[in-house]
Design an enzyme around this catalytic site. Sequence first.
Site, short mmCIF file in Angstrom:
data_model
loop_
_atom_site.label_atom_id
_atom_site.label_comp_id
_atom_site.label_asym_id
_atom_site.label_seq_id
_atom_site.Cartn_x
_atom_site.Cartn_y
_atom_site.Cartn_z
N CYS A 14 -11.81 4.31 13.66
CA CYS A 14 -12.13 3.32 14.68
C CYS A 14 -13.34 2.48 14.32
O CYS A 14 -14.03 1.99 15.20
CB CYS A 14 -12.34 4.00 16.02
SG CYS A 14 -10.81 4.61 16.68
N CYS B 173 -1.32 -5.18 14.70
CA CYS B 173 -1.04 -4.70 13.33
C CYS B 173 -1.37 -5.76 12.30
O CYS B 173 -0.91 -6.91 12.39
CB CYS B 173 0.43 -4.30 13.21
SG CYS B 173 0.90 -3.85 11.53
N CYS C 284 3.58 -7.50 15.39
CA CYS C 284 2.97 -6.74 16.48
C CYS C 284 1.51 -7.18 16.55
O CYS C 284 0.85 -7.33 15.52
CB CYS C 284 3.08 -5.24 16.22
SG CYS C 284 4.79 -4.71 16.12
N CYS D 264 2.83 8.32 2.41
CA CYS D 264 3.25 7.25 3.32
C CYS D 264 3.71 6.05 2.50
O CYS D 264 2.93 5.50 1.72
CB CYS D 264 2.05 6.90 4.20
SG CYS D 264 2.41 5.55 5.30
N CYS E 214 5.58 -8.06 7.09
CA CYS E 214 6.55 -7.65 8.12
C CYS E 214 6.81 -8.86 9.00
O CYS E 214 5.90 -9.61 9.32
CB CYS E 214 5.96 -6.51 8.95
SG CYS E 214 7.10 -5.87 10.20
N GLU F 6 0.82 -1.21 0.00
CA GLU F 6 0.00 0.00 0.00
C GLU F 6 0.85 1.26 0.00
O GLU F 6 1.97 1.26 0.51
CB GLU F 6 -0.82 0.09 1.29
CG GLU F 6 -1.86 -0.96 1.45
CD GLU F 6 -2.52 -0.85 2.83
OE1 GLU F 6 -3.31 -1.74 3.13
OE2 GLU F 6 -2.24 0.11 3.58
N1 SAH Z 1 7.09 -0.93 11.17
C1 SAH Z 1 7.17 0.44 11.49
C2 SAH Z 1 6.50 1.35 10.48
C3 SAH Z 1 5.18 0.90 9.91
S1 SAH Z 1 3.81 0.85 11.01
C4 SAH Z 1 6.63 0.68 12.87
O1 SAH Z 1 6.08 -0.24 13.47
O2 SAH Z 1 6.82 1.78 13.37
C5 SAH Z 1 3.37 2.57 11.18
C6 SAH Z 1 2.60 2.87 12.46
O3 SAH Z 1 1.26 2.33 12.41
C7 SAH Z 1 3.24 2.26 13.70
O4 SAH Z 1 3.26 3.18 14.75
C8 SAH Z 1 2.31 1.12 14.00
O5 SAH Z 1 2.44 0.70 15.32
C9 SAH Z 1 0.97 1.70 13.65
N2 SAH Z 1 -0.10 0.71 13.48
C10 SAH Z 1 -0.02 -0.53 12.98
N3 SAH Z 1 -1.23 -1.14 12.96
C11 SAH Z 1 -2.10 -0.26 13.46
C12 SAH Z 1 -3.52 -0.29 13.68
N4 SAH Z 1 -4.25 -1.34 13.37
N5 SAH Z 1 -4.10 0.82 14.19
C13 SAH Z 1 -3.37 1.93 14.48
N6 SAH Z 1 -2.03 2.01 14.28
C14 SAH Z 1 -1.40 0.93 13.79
FE1 SF4 Z 2 5.66 -4.56 11.43
FE2 SF4 Z 2 4.86 -4.06 13.91
FE3 SF4 Z 2 5.30 -2.01 12.22
FE4 SF4 Z 2 3.21 -3.68 11.88
S1 SF4 Z 2 3.55 -2.27 13.57
S2 SF4 Z 2 4.60 -2.95 10.28
S3 SF4 Z 2 4.09 -5.66 12.55
S4 SF4 Z 2 6.81 -3.48 13.02
#
Ligand code: SAH
Ligand code: SF4
Length: 424
Positions: free
Chosen positions: A399, A162, A159, A148, A155, A135
């Site tokens: 949300c 995510c 997390c 972005c 990944c 994306e």
């Molecule tokens: N991997 C990197 C960058 C990509 S994620 C990182 O983790 O920082 C970019 C941001 O989106 C991060 O702060 C991540 O924690 C957040 N993020 C991921 N999934 C999300 C979700 N479902 N709702 C809100 N923020 C989310």
């Molecule tokens: Fe990867 Fe975690 Fe960033 Fe999602 S929030 S892209 S799983 S590092």
Amino acid sequence: MTVTPHSDTASLPPLQEQPAAVLEKTPLERYVAPDKPSLVGMSRTALGAALGAIGVPDAQSRMRVQQLFHWIYLRGAQSFDQMTSVSKELRAELDRHFTLARPEVVAELRSVDGTRKWLLRLPSEHPAERPHEVECVYIPETDRGTLCLSSQVGCTLSCSFCHTGTQRLVRNLTAGEIVGQVMMARDRLGDWPGQSGRPGAQPGGGGPPTQGERLVSNVVMMGMGEPLYNFEAVRDALDVVADHEGLGVSRRRITLSTSGVAPMIPRAGAELGVMLAVSLHAVSDEVRNELVPLNRKYPIADLLEACRAYPGLSNARRITFEYVMLKGVNDSLADAKALVRLLKGIPAKINLIPFNPWPGSRYACSDWEQIESFSEVVFNAGYASPVRTPRGRDILAACGQLKSATEKLSARERLALRAMAMTD
Ligand code: SAH
Ligand code: SF4
């Protein structure tokens, strides 16, 4: 996942006035992987090598590289024919061996507030495998336009909140594919010199746009993937994106978001020179271990130590700490106070991100009142209030209201949305 790095923009029209315009997704069967390499994303050195490989004499190389760099990154040429300062013979030769292809756009979502989301298709490493999809999102605001970018397909870090972390396929994007996202966005937005997309631009008019004139004025590495796990490609890509003779996005307008790869942060500071964002999301190791499993390897104390040593920090140049608001998990006022204590002494901004739910996710977004109270604690401690009431509608959309809004969409539109993991 993509987040809006700033929340102080004009309020949005009501949700029901925001039908997402969707391009139909190109069926996979029609996908043909490119057979020639693209020059898009190449540094001057790589362009020199490409020219050498097709027999351009060394004596001409420097001048030719300058020309190519100018046409590709300043003018946005999409075909060699446009390169009128390059001889016809060389243009034909370039065309025989290379392309100027950007990643293929398979779907585009447009909101009336100007936000655009693209699903891009990239070749897999093995011809027999299905192509990959990532994306890229453009978020216009009153004083900037932020793009972005994704750094990886999927990944490895998983997390728990995510969606990207649940995807099975992972591969690093090449520098060309990262720069290609910027090129594609500027194509789609009409953001090249002489195109009418830019504010105040005269169609057919002349010179290179200034930073303020450009639709894409800022870049964030906050799409799919962990950019510090694809360091070399991200570095090479950002060198091209920041080059003032080309795309020209200054390093102060580029932000890299990391989940907390602490040992790579010094290298990021030394070699990238961009703004840093850190996905903190919790104030205790116990909770952070759950949310960001990488925390078991690099706990909060190590991460913050690396942040403190990040070069060039000052009140004008702060680290952004991202904090996703998860109901009942990390959103108490005690958490807010602990957050403020934890960041003491680090020039910091705090970006509260309403959790964006996805099908099968085990979390809920914090209630709006809770986000406001949390934000108030942060604000009273001297940090700019990161979530503001006028953005309420926008935040509610993030949300889950977007999902109910999409229930009114046609099956085809829902399909395209689902393809982007925005709804179930
Ligand atoms: N991997 C990197 C960058 C990509 S994620 C990182 O983790 O920082 C970019 C941001 O989106 C991060 O702060 C991540 O924690 C957040 N993020 C991921 N999934 C999300 C979700 N479902 N709702 C809100 N923020 C989310
Ligand atoms: Fe990867 Fe975690 Fe960033 Fe999602 S929030 S892209 S799983 S590092």
